[in-house]
Design a protein around this motif. Structure first.
Motif, PDB file in Angstrom:
ATOM      1  N   ASN A 111       0.857  -1.174   0.000  1.00  0.00           N
ATOM      2  CA  ASN A 111       0.000   0.000   0.000  1.00  0.00           C
ATOM      3  C   ASN A 111       0.902   1.237   0.000  1.00  0.00           C
ATOM      4  O   ASN A 111       1.590   1.513   0.979  1.00  0.00           O
ATOM      5  N   GLN A 114       0.380   4.129   2.692  1.00  0.00           N
ATOM      6  CA  GLN A 114       0.828   3.774   4.036  1.00  0.00           C
ATOM      7  C   GLN A 114       2.352   3.670   4.122  1.00  0.00           C
ATOM      8  O   GLN A 114       2.937   3.973   5.156  1.00  0.00           O
ATOM      9  N   CYS A 249      -0.041  -3.610   4.592  1.00  0.00           N
ATOM     10  CA  CYS A 249      -0.518  -2.298   5.040  1.00  0.00           C
ATOM     11  C   CYS A 249       0.374  -1.885   6.212  1.00  0.00           C
ATOM     12  O   CYS A 249       0.160  -2.320   7.362  1.00  0.00           O
TER      13      CYS A 249
END
Length: 269
Positions: A111, A114, A249
């Motif tokens: 991600n 993030q 994440c």
């Protein structure tokens, strides 16, 4: 001899809606790991699919299986414009051939938002980091299955030596960064950076990654008719997907398993 065929993909960052699916803003690296026998079987199946498509629809006999082009009816797949059912049928034949070959598919995603939030200016390039995560799993698979070395054949990218150089550095140091800390001892250098049109393995990993990343961008609360076709096609290649395939994440310090996410999505009516 085992080879790992590697491709990369970047999903869109922007999503217009309230519930943002997990597949947006993700940088992916996918790897298809196959021995010589598996690769020969896959190439044989691909040749048969090309021949049937050429005879029935007039596509080139050496057509390249490329996810984006097959969905957009471009380049080798222009003849299928206006024939979406035929196109998805051929795509599913490709997914079935991957599974029947016995090759293993590894996908790791990062991600990007993030990644930047957690490490700010010290964040690694998402391509390099996703490649590290993917090769760590391939290396562990090789170690667990007594595979000596894995040759890398990767689709051409803008700055291949930067990504390969970081992986070679980790092997020399004896460990990668992060909690997995692999020595990448079973990864062979140098990598071969090739044009996908010449390698069925690269075409296989491209089409598998394309359909899976597209399926992960589907909002389960707002499915359209074509979304069901995408999900059903993605599910066909799931038996080849290794359980360690996931999206990282980093702010939440969690891994989202790809197979579990697609299984949950498919439960929604």
């Amino acid at each position: 001899m085992f080879r790992a065929y590697i491709d990369e993909s970047q999903s869109p960052q922007v999503y217009e809606g309230e519930l943002k699916p997990i597949g947006y803003g993700v940088y992916y690296i996918a790897c298809l790991l196959a021995d010589e026998m598996q690769m020969n079987l896959l190439s044989q199946r691909f040749t048969e699919i090309r021949q049937r498509s050429a005879a029935r629809f007039g596509t080139p006999p050496n057509a390249e299986f490329h996810g984006h082009c097959m969905f957009q009816f471009k380049e080798d797949w222009e003849a299928l414009k206006g024939k979406p059912r035929a196109a998805i049928g051929i795509y599913r034949q490709v997914m079935r051939a991957i599974v029947e070959s016995g090759a293993q598919l590894f996908i790791r995603g990062i991600n990007e938002e993030q990644l930047k939030q957690r490490y700010d200016k010290y964040a690694h390039n998402p391509h390099t980091l996703a490649l590290q995560y993917c090769l760590e799993r391939v290396n562990y698979y090789a170690e667990s299955n007594e595979i000596d070395m894995v040759e890398i054949v990767a689709d051409r990218v803008a700055d291949p030596m930067a990504h390969e150089g970081m992986m070679r550095r980790y092997q020399i140091l004896g460990r990668t960064e992060g909690y997995v800390a692999s020595d990448l001892a079973h990864i062979s250098f140098p990598f071969s950076w090739e044009d996908s049109c010449k390698y069925d393995g690269l075409q296989a990993v491209d089409t598998a990654l394309f359909i899976i990343s597209r399926a992960l961008r589907i909002n389960p609360l707002d499915k359209k008719k074509q979304d069901h076709a995408v999900l059903n096609t993605a599910r066909m290649v799931m038996p080849a997907l290794h359980p360690t395939s996931a999206i990282s994440c980093l702010m939440q310090r969690m891994q989202i398993p790809i197979k579990q996410s697609l299984d949950l999505n498919s439960l929604w009516a």
